[in-house]
Enzyme design. Structure first.
Site, PDB file in Angstrom:
ATOM      1  N   HIS A   1      44.990  37.093  42.517  1.00 42.85           N
ATOM      2  CA  HIS A   1      43.953  36.224  41.937  1.00 42.85           C
ATOM      3  C   HIS A   1      44.351  34.751  42.025  1.00 42.85           C
ATOM      4  CE1 HIS A   1      40.805  38.736  40.239  1.00 42.85           C
ATOM      5  NE2 HIS A   1      41.673  39.536  39.650  1.00 42.85           N
TER       6      HIS A   1
ATOM      7  N   CYS B   1      38.735  45.657  38.465  1.00 42.20           N
ATOM      8  CA  CYS B   1      38.951  44.253  38.109  1.00 42.20           C
ATOM      9  C   CYS B   1      37.837  43.815  37.163  1.00 42.20           C
ATOM     10  CB  CYS B   1      38.924  43.413  39.385  1.00 42.20           C
ATOM     11  SG  CYS B   1      39.123  41.653  39.114  1.00 42.20           S
TER      12      CYS B   1
HETATM   13 CO    CO Z   1      41.332  41.374  38.825  1.00 43.83          CO
END
Ligand code: CO
Length: 154
Positions: free
Chosen positions: A134, A88
């Site tokens: 997210h 990420c």
């Molecule tokens: Co991410």
């Protein structure tokens, strides 16, 4: 278009729930353009609006098949389960194994407000699930496969 700075783990904004987009206006188009540019610059496979400090349900993905923009994405159906490594842009230099669906079906809107049904498999399905997480304040580090801790990328 402009590169926006990517918020890193530890910042509370990554833990908040994003709001649905209601206005499909020039501000949304600007946000999407900036997110695409930011994702490309960082060589990422996906980016969600909270990662650039905006609590809106907006995602961009590029897993090598072209840019996909998702506004107000909602997963309708998933199938299968695959464990794979992911990373990420908000968790620099780390990687870890996460179990995700092998395939997903979702509805989402494009930047003009048209509703679309999208199907994804494998890496694309993984990216969709990661980015939608997210929007709900969830990071992949919360979902690491048991017995497989976070690893250093290099
Ligand atoms: Co991410």
């Amino acid at each position: 278009m402009a590169i926006r700075s990517v918020v890193k783990i530890g910042d509370e904004i990554l833990r908040k729930k994003s709001k649905e987009v209601v206005e499909f206006d020039f501000k949304l188009a600007d946000l999407l353009d900036d997110m695409v540019e930011t994702m490309r610059k960082a060589d990422g496979a996906g980016l969600a609006a909270p990662q650039v400090g905006i609590l809106k349900r907006v995602v961009v993905i590029d897993v090598g098949q072209g840019i996909v923009e998702l506004v107000n994405p909602k997963i309708l159906k998933t199938a299968g389960a695959v464990s794979e490594i992911e990373g990420c842009l908000s968790v620099p230099n780390k990687k870890g194994y996460v179990i995700r669906p092998k395939s997903v079906k979702l509805e989402a809107f494009d930047r003009c407000g048209n509703k679309c049904i999208i199907k994804g498999e494998d890496l694309f399905a993984r990216a969709i699930c990661h980015e939608i997480d997210h929007l709900d304040g969830i990071l992949y580090v919360d979902k690491l496969e048991e017995g497989r801790p976070l690893m250093n990328e290099k």
